[in-house]
Design an enzyme around this catalytic site. Sequence first.
Site, short mmCIF file in Angstrom:
data_model
loop_
_atom_site.label_atom_id
_atom_site.label_comp_id
_atom_site.label_asym_id
_atom_site.label_seq_id
_atom_site.Cartn_x
_atom_site.Cartn_y
_atom_site.Cartn_z
CB ILE B 90 -0.91 0.01 1.27
CG1 ILE B 90 -1.98 -0.98 1.17
CG2 ILE B 90 -1.71 1.32 1.30
CD1 ILE B 90 -2.59 -1.51 2.46
CG ASN B 105 -5.69 -1.52 -6.95
OD1 ASN B 105 -4.93 -2.18 -7.16
ND2 ASN B 105 -6.54 -1.63 -5.72
CG HIS B 107 -10.72 -5.36 -4.66
ND1 HIS B 107 -9.78 -5.53 -3.77
CD2 HIS B 107 -11.69 -5.89 -4.11
CE1 HIS B 107 -10.34 -6.09 -2.66
NE2 HIS B 107 -11.64 -6.46 -2.92
CG ASP B 139 -9.91 7.09 -1.94
OD1 ASP B 139 -9.22 6.02 -1.31
OD2 ASP B 139 -10.89 7.31 -1.73
CG ASP B 143 -9.13 -2.76 -1.59
OD1 ASP B 143 -8.46 -2.54 -2.38
OD2 ASP B 143 -9.26 -3.62 -0.85
#
Lengths: 200, 200
Positions: B90, B105, B107, B139, B143
């Site tokens: 992270i 990203n 997920h 941000d 997630d």
Amino acid sequence: MKAAILASGSGSNLQAIIDAAATDDGFGVDLALVISDRPSVRALERAADAGIPSVVIPWGGDRHAFTHEICEAIADTGCEIVVMAGFMRILGPEAIDRFPNRILNVHPALLPAFPGGHAVRDALAHGAKVTGVTVHFVDEEVDHGPIVSQAAVEIAADDDEQSLHARIQAEEHRLFPAAVKALGRGSLTVEGRTVRWRET
Amino acid sequence: MKAAILASGSGSNLQAIIDAAATDDGFGVDLALVISDRPSVRALERAADAGIPSVVIPWGGDRHAFTHEICEAIADTGCEIVVMAGFMRILGPEAIDRFPNRILNVHPALLPAFPGGHAVRDALAHGAKVTGVTVHFVDEEVDHGPIVSQAAVEIAADDDEQSLHARIQAEEHRLFPAAVKALGRGSLTVEGRTVRWRET
């Protein structure tokens, strides 16, 4: 097997189930009772039009007493399945104890995403691109019990709450009667949180 | 526009982006740098095979210093887009400050459902019938950032983590390159939490 259907408003999911029972010879579930917590709602007219007895059990402010009265009405009619079709009240633990994995609810999102009373609005506010519908058994927690079926609904760039809700409801009207039928036919087994569909 | 791709392992999403860049004349994003936090991973071989320079920046135990080193490597190469393609670390706030709404990203779930490091296993354990893929901007929260695209994946009765993950990855390989291309072409605008796609 007999089912009691709980509704509070327009009863469009009630109608979808009535239509499925009327047109599907293999439906196998007798819609024996409609319960509303409010008088003069469209759901009660739909019940009458379909020849289904109905009762109004007003919310009196005491969840325990309210739940008990509903459970007694359901049991008196010999119903073993309870269908929450847009019922706006939360039942107390007595209902889950008396009808374990026999109470179905439908929620306008892909749980565990967007639980609560404003699922469609919340999905739009979150900027989600996909939401959907969940049919689940009712347990002690709100919008939480074992998931019977889900269907995805794509969110379009120009969707507002009304247009998105309409497409979600179309999926509800497809999934919910199928789940009621499957429960009535004994096709659903629950192992922990997992609901398995068996062919019958 | 130049993109830096961060990877930690096999790099299958990196490969999907490399393939899209190689076969789509309109892709418009120059894959200028691959960064791995681990040496000897398949992602670095894929970068070399595609002629993309790579650097290894090991996790030293200090998120601030790690993030700063990565940001400097990205900026030194003139990259304006950052793609987290299976990167297992992270990044700290410096990265979000320096590349606001420029870090993508992917997920393996339909966020906000099943965040965290075991999304596929968690969806199975929850008894979900539908899960999916989310491409989102990074941000400050894990997630959580604005959602660029999502796709649903149905869970079959006989799915295990491996079989479900394989179908989810197939959707990742479809959605992720499209999102990188759209970001590079300036087709994505962010309004609050909502990401809008514009035709270019």
